[in-house]
Design a protein around this motif. Structure first.
Motif, PDB file in Angstrom:
ATOM      1  N   ASP A  61       2.773  -1.713   7.995  1.00  0.00           N
ATOM      2  CA  ASP A  61       2.060  -2.430   7.402  1.00  0.00           C
ATOM      3  C   ASP A  61       2.523  -2.834   7.220  1.00  0.00           C
ATOM      4  OD1 ASP A  61      -0.062  -2.672   6.423  1.00  0.00           O
ATOM      5  OD2 ASP A  61       0.256  -1.760   4.525  1.00  0.00           O
ATOM      6  N   TYR A  64       4.344  -3.497   3.856  1.00  0.00           N
ATOM      7  CA  TYR A  64       3.811  -3.476   2.653  1.00  0.00           C
ATOM      8  C   TYR A  64       4.772  -2.246   2.817  1.00  0.00           C
ATOM      9  CZ  TYR A  64       1.834  -6.949   0.923  1.00  0.00           C
ATOM     10  OH  TYR A  64       1.682  -8.204   0.527  1.00  0.00           O
ATOM     11  N   HIS A 104       4.437   3.790  -3.311  1.00  0.00           N
ATOM     12  CA  HIS A 104       5.054   4.075  -2.434  1.00  0.00           C
ATOM     13  C   HIS A 104       6.123   3.453  -1.483  1.00  0.00           C
ATOM     14  CE1 HIS A 104       2.186   0.749  -0.846  1.00  0.00           C
ATOM     15  NE2 HIS A 104       2.971   0.960  -0.053  1.00  0.00           N
ATOM     16  N   PHE A 145      -6.759   4.053   4.285  1.00  0.00           N
ATOM     17  CA  PHE A 145      -6.534   3.569   5.439  1.00  0.00           C
ATOM     18  C   PHE A 145      -7.434   4.194   6.940  1.00  0.00           C
ATOM     19  CE2 PHE A 145      -2.871   0.481   5.005  1.00  0.00           C
ATOM     20  CZ  PHE A 145      -3.486  -0.535   4.221  1.00  0.00           C
ATOM     21  N   PHE A 164      -1.523   5.185   1.275  1.00  0.00           N
ATOM     22  CA  PHE A 164      -2.160   3.663   2.764  1.00  0.00           C
ATOM     23  C   PHE A 164      -1.517   5.104   3.465  1.00  0.00           C
ATOM     24  CE2 PHE A 164      -1.685   1.127  -1.487  1.00  0.00           C
ATOM     25  CZ  PHE A 164      -3.306   1.198  -1.081  1.00  0.00           C
ATOM     26  N   GLN A 168       3.431   5.804   4.772  1.00  0.00           N
ATOM     27  CA  GLN A 168       3.805   5.154   2.867  1.00  0.00           C
ATOM     28  C   GLN A 168       3.558   6.426   2.034  1.00  0.00           C
ATOM     29  OE1 GLN A 168       0.857   1.895   4.610  1.00  0.00           O
ATOM     30  NE2 GLN A 168       1.796   0.424   3.272  1.00  0.00           N
ATOM     31  N   ARG A 198       4.039 -10.223  -7.772  1.00  0.00           N
ATOM     32  CA  ARG A 198       2.987  -9.968  -7.192  1.00  0.00           C
ATOM     33  C   ARG A 198       2.729  -8.882  -7.505  1.00  0.00           C
ATOM     34  NH1 ARG A 198       0.665  -7.500  -2.763  1.00  0.00           N
ATOM     35  NH2 ARG A 198      -0.957  -7.869  -2.350  1.00  0.00           N
ATOM     36  N   ASP A 200       1.596  -4.639  -6.263  1.00  0.00           N
ATOM     37  CA  ASP A 200       0.378  -3.761  -4.944  1.00  0.00           C
ATOM     38  C   ASP A 200      -0.167  -3.137  -5.806  1.00  0.00           C
ATOM     39  OD1 ASP A 200       0.566  -4.847  -2.392  1.00  0.00           O
ATOM     40  OD2 ASP A 200       0.868  -2.575  -2.182  1.00  0.00           O
ATOM     41  N   GLU A 278      -2.630  -6.804  -8.430  1.00  0.00           N
ATOM     42  CA  GLU A 278      -3.407  -7.317  -7.695  1.00  0.00           C
ATOM     43  C   GLU A 278      -4.311  -6.102  -7.641  1.00  0.00           C
ATOM     44  OE1 GLU A 278      -4.318  -5.908  -2.620  1.00  0.00           O
ATOM     45  OE2 GLU A 278      -3.016  -4.946  -3.667  1.00  0.00           O
ATOM     46  N   HIS A 335      -3.988 -12.408   2.736  1.00  0.00           N
ATOM     47  CA  HIS A 335      -3.577 -11.667   3.899  1.00  0.00           C
ATOM     48  C   HIS A 335      -3.971 -10.343   4.240  1.00  0.00           C
ATOM     49  CE1 HIS A 335      -1.430  -9.624   1.284  1.00  0.00           C
ATOM     50  NE2 HIS A 335      -1.413  -8.674   1.621  1.00  0.00           N
ATOM     51  N   ASP A 336      -5.167 -10.057   3.867  1.00  0.00           N
ATOM     52  CA  ASP A 336      -5.756  -8.748   3.297  1.00  0.00           C
ATOM     53  C   ASP A 336      -7.362  -9.729   3.687  1.00  0.00           C
ATOM     54  OD1 ASP A 336      -3.826  -6.890   3.126  1.00  0.00           O
ATOM     55  OD2 ASP A 336      -3.965  -7.131   0.827  1.00  0.00           O
ATOM     56  N   ARG A 421      -6.082  -7.012   9.732  1.00  0.00           N
ATOM     57  CA  ARG A 421      -6.065  -8.351   9.082  1.00  0.00           C
ATOM     58  C   ARG A 421      -4.941  -9.187  10.165  1.00  0.00           C
ATOM     59  NH1 ARG A 421      -4.300  -4.401   5.089  1.00  0.00           N
ATOM     60  NH2 ARG A 421      -3.255  -3.517   6.337  1.00  0.00           N
ATOM     61  N   ARG A 425      -3.483 -13.214  10.121  1.00  0.00           N
ATOM     62  CA  ARG A 425      -1.885 -13.796   9.821  1.00  0.00           C
ATOM     63  C   ARG A 425      -1.023 -14.755  11.053  1.00  0.00           C
ATOM     64  NH1 ARG A 425      -1.121  -6.989   7.935  1.00  0.00           N
ATOM     65  NH2 ARG A 425      -2.126  -7.085   6.213  1.00  0.00           N
TER      66      ARG A 425
HETATM   67  C1  NOJ Z   1      -2.014  -4.288  -0.487  1.00  0.00           C
HETATM   68  C2  NOJ Z   1      -2.241  -5.400   0.392  1.00  0.00           C
HETATM   69  O1  NOJ Z   1      -1.744  -6.638   0.139  1.00  0.00           O
HETATM   70  C3  NOJ Z   1      -1.729  -4.436   1.804  1.00  0.00           C
HETATM   71  O2  NOJ Z   1      -1.882  -5.962   2.726  1.00  0.00           O
HETATM   72  C4  NOJ Z   1      -1.694  -3.660   2.068  1.00  0.00           C
HETATM   73  O3  NOJ Z   1      -1.809  -2.718   3.238  1.00  0.00           O
HETATM   74  C5  NOJ Z   1      -1.468  -2.342   1.037  1.00  0.00           C
HETATM   75  N1  NOJ Z   1      -1.949  -2.800  -0.315  1.00  0.00           N
HETATM   76  C6  NOJ Z   1      -0.779  -1.047   1.195  1.00  0.00           C
HETATM   77  O4  NOJ Z   1       0.438  -1.363   0.732  1.00  0.00           O
END
Ligand code: NOJ
Length: 569
Positions: A61, A64, A104, A145, A164, A168, A198, A200, A278, A335-336, A421, A425
């Motif tokens: 990921d 992440y 995770h 996901f 996720f 993860q 930040r 997550d 987040e 980035h998402d 995404r 990126r």
């Molecule tokens: C939020 C992150 O911004 C994203 O990119 C990621 O896939 C998920 N959390 C899982 O960590």
């Protein structure tokens, strides 16, 4: 202004390490590359960097999925490189916050490897393991996901939970040892001198301990299909509500607040540290002082058209809901999401709309977060070959399309590229040179470079053009820094019926400075009358050339798509 904390005054800039600058020429961004570009960031005029995960990771990921919270991904450099980066940023007056992934780990993290090794391993309970229910997963929960949230581990005969990807696994935050280990990680980086985190996916940290089945009416695939063919933004929002029901027991559990308070207490041992969640749920501000310092105003970006009415409604709802002492935080992309330039474009006035988006970020009340490349107008780049996809979300979407919905592959790839995404990126575009100057010529970059670097969408060309988007950002960032009302001022909407333009005041405490901001989001010019106690305005910034430095507010002419900022005197 002096009473404000640095993070209330700062403009943040998100760096996605893999894509920012390739210092060693292997096609992947790294710390040496970032270090070389610190001067660029200083000159741009940002105050702080949010660094997306820089830890070792198998990259299921894109980082992440952390396999070592105390290390540096070898492809990004060494701890010494990290130190040079952090020191270099600090020397330039730029703060650095890291991405902290609490929910995770990677399935390759030593904790998980131990945990899955046997049922009686001391780390078994660091993750969430359950027995099957009549030969099926423990309950009907889904992974965000796609597919079930449970993965069967044949060697120990139990399922583990993952919100996720299956790579993860979720940590079990009800186990005090997990908390202790993670707080050690937090302290480790604070001791290195970072300025905050930040956080997550905080909403997913706890699940309902009773683990009841969700009671949503639609299955995940049915919802996917409905969202795919939704005809309006209204229908889309309605379906998103339905989607919430799907995950009702997997997110936003009350204990999260307790945990955030504990983390806040911990970080307060380090002066001036900031926590950014987040999440857009205002409740994570706690009482305004005891949970997170900042939470993203994500609802602002949940539209394809930033109209004045949309922004006014968002600001009214958001600002009035904040607990006393809480500070707003705005962003239009990361980035998402879609890239700002692509997301809010209309196909005709894209360049003007990108300027309005920037102006909105830099004039609304609250801390703005910009995303790398936004300042040069990087656009979404839709890959046409699924073999080039790196984001699992894109790959999973492609699989669902072709295998479940029966979409023809060429159509599926188009849709998956949009839903994935990777599009936002791609490597930063530094110049009109092969590989956009990100990597040396001939090197294969980790994601393809958007070819529009050769049409002027790159740093070097834009620096050379006074009217470029980059120079617009640079000028505006300077004006913001020099204008206390744009930082500390409240927000007072004006002309609330206006369809074409957004007008508001920013008044610094004690009315020491009052600024009028007018963002004309339309192709119509307007002659405006403001009924204010003071009738003259001194122009601080305009996207048009203005003949007079001072304007009469009873007859203010605003050009199509103009960004106008003036101090009222
Ligand atoms: C939020 C992150 O911004 C994203 O990119 C990621 O896939 C998920 N959390 C899982 O960590």
């Amino acid at each position: 202004m002096t009473q404000l904390k640095w993070w209330q005054k700062a403009v943040f800039y998100q760096i996605y390490p893999r894509s920012f600058a390739d210092g060693n020429g292997d096609g992947i961004g790294d710390f040496p590359g970032m270090i070389e570009r610190l001067d660029y960031l200083q000159d741009l005029g940002i105050d702080a960097i949010w660094l997306s995960p820089h830890y070792p990771s198998p990259q299921y990921d894109c980082g992440y999925d952390v396999s070592d919270y105390l290390g540096i991904a070898p492809e990004y450099g060494t701890m010494a490189d990290f130190r040079r980066f952090l020191d270099g940023a600090h020397q330039r007056g730029i703060r650095v916050i890291l991405d902290m992934v609490l929910n995770h780990t990677s399935h390759e993290h030593p904790w998980f490897i131990e945990s899955r090794s046997s049922r009686d391993n001391p780390k078994r309970d660091w993750y969430i393991w359950r027995d099957s229910r009549n030969g099926e997963p423990p309950n009907n929960w889904y992974s965000a996901f796609g597919g079930p949230a449970w993965e069967y581990d044949a060697s120990t005969g139990q399922y583990y939970y993952h919100y996720f990807l299956k790579q993860q696994p979720d940590l079990n935050w009800r186990n005090p040892a997990v908390k202790e280990a993670m707080w050690k990680v937090v302290r480790f980086w604070l001791e290195q001198g970072v300025d905050g985190f930040r956080l997550d996916a905080i909403g997913a940290i706890f699940e309902d301990p009773a683990m009841p089945d969700h009671t949503a009416k639609m299955s995940q695939v049915e919802l996917y299909r409905a969202l795919r063919y939704a005809k309006s933004e209204e229908e889309w929002s309605m379906l998103l509500k339905e989607q919430e029901a799907l995950y009702e027991h997997q997110v936003d559990q009350p204990e999260t607040h307790e945990l955030m308070r504990e983390l806040r207490t911990l970080v307060e041992e380090y002066p001036d540290c900031v926590l950014v969640g987040e999440d857009d749920d205002i409740s994570y501000y706690g009482d305004g002082r005891n949970e997170l310092h900042l939470l993203f105003n994500f609802p602002l970006m949940r539209t394809n058209r930033l109209t004045p009415a949309w922004v006014r409604a968002n600001q009214e709802a958001r600002l009035s809901a904040l607990p006393p002492g809480a500070w707003p935080c705005n962003t239009l992309g990361n980035h998402d999401t879609d890239r700002v330039y692509s997301h809010f474009s209309d196909g005709r006035n894209d360049a003007a709309l990108a300027r309005l988006s920037a102006a909105l970020m830099l004039t609304l009340r609250g801390t703005p977060f910009l995303y790398y490349g936004e300042e040069i107008g990087m656009t979404d780049f839709l890959l046409r070959d699924v073999r080039q996809f790196r984001d699992m979300l894109g790959i999973i979407t492609y699989q669902v399309e072709t295998e479940i919905l029966g979409t023809p592959p060429d159509e599926a790839v188009v849709y998956a590229a949009r839903m994935g995404r990777d599009k936002c990126r791609t490597p930063m575009q530094w110049s009109n040179a092969p590989n956009a100057g990100f990597s040396p010529p001939g090197v294969q970059t980790w994601l393809p470079v958007n070819p529009n670097y050769a049409q002027g969408v790159n740093v070097a060309d834009e620096l050379a053009h006074p009217d470029s988007l980059l120079n617009f950002y640079r000028r505006l960032l300077r004006v913001r820094r020099q204008t206390p009302a744009l930082i500390s001022g409240d927000y007072v909407p004006l002309h609330e019926e206006a369809q074409d333009y957004l007008a508001f005041l920013r008044r610094s405490p004690g009315d020491h400075q009052i600024c009028l901001v007018v963002l004309n989001m339309s192709a119509q010019s307007h002659a405006l009358t403001f009924d204010l106690p003071m009738s003259t305005a001194h122009v601080l910034f305009s996207s048009r050339s203005r003949e007079n430095a001072a304007d009469d507010l009873t007859h203010l002419f605003i050009a199509p798509f103009e960004v106008y900022i003036a101090e009222i005197t």
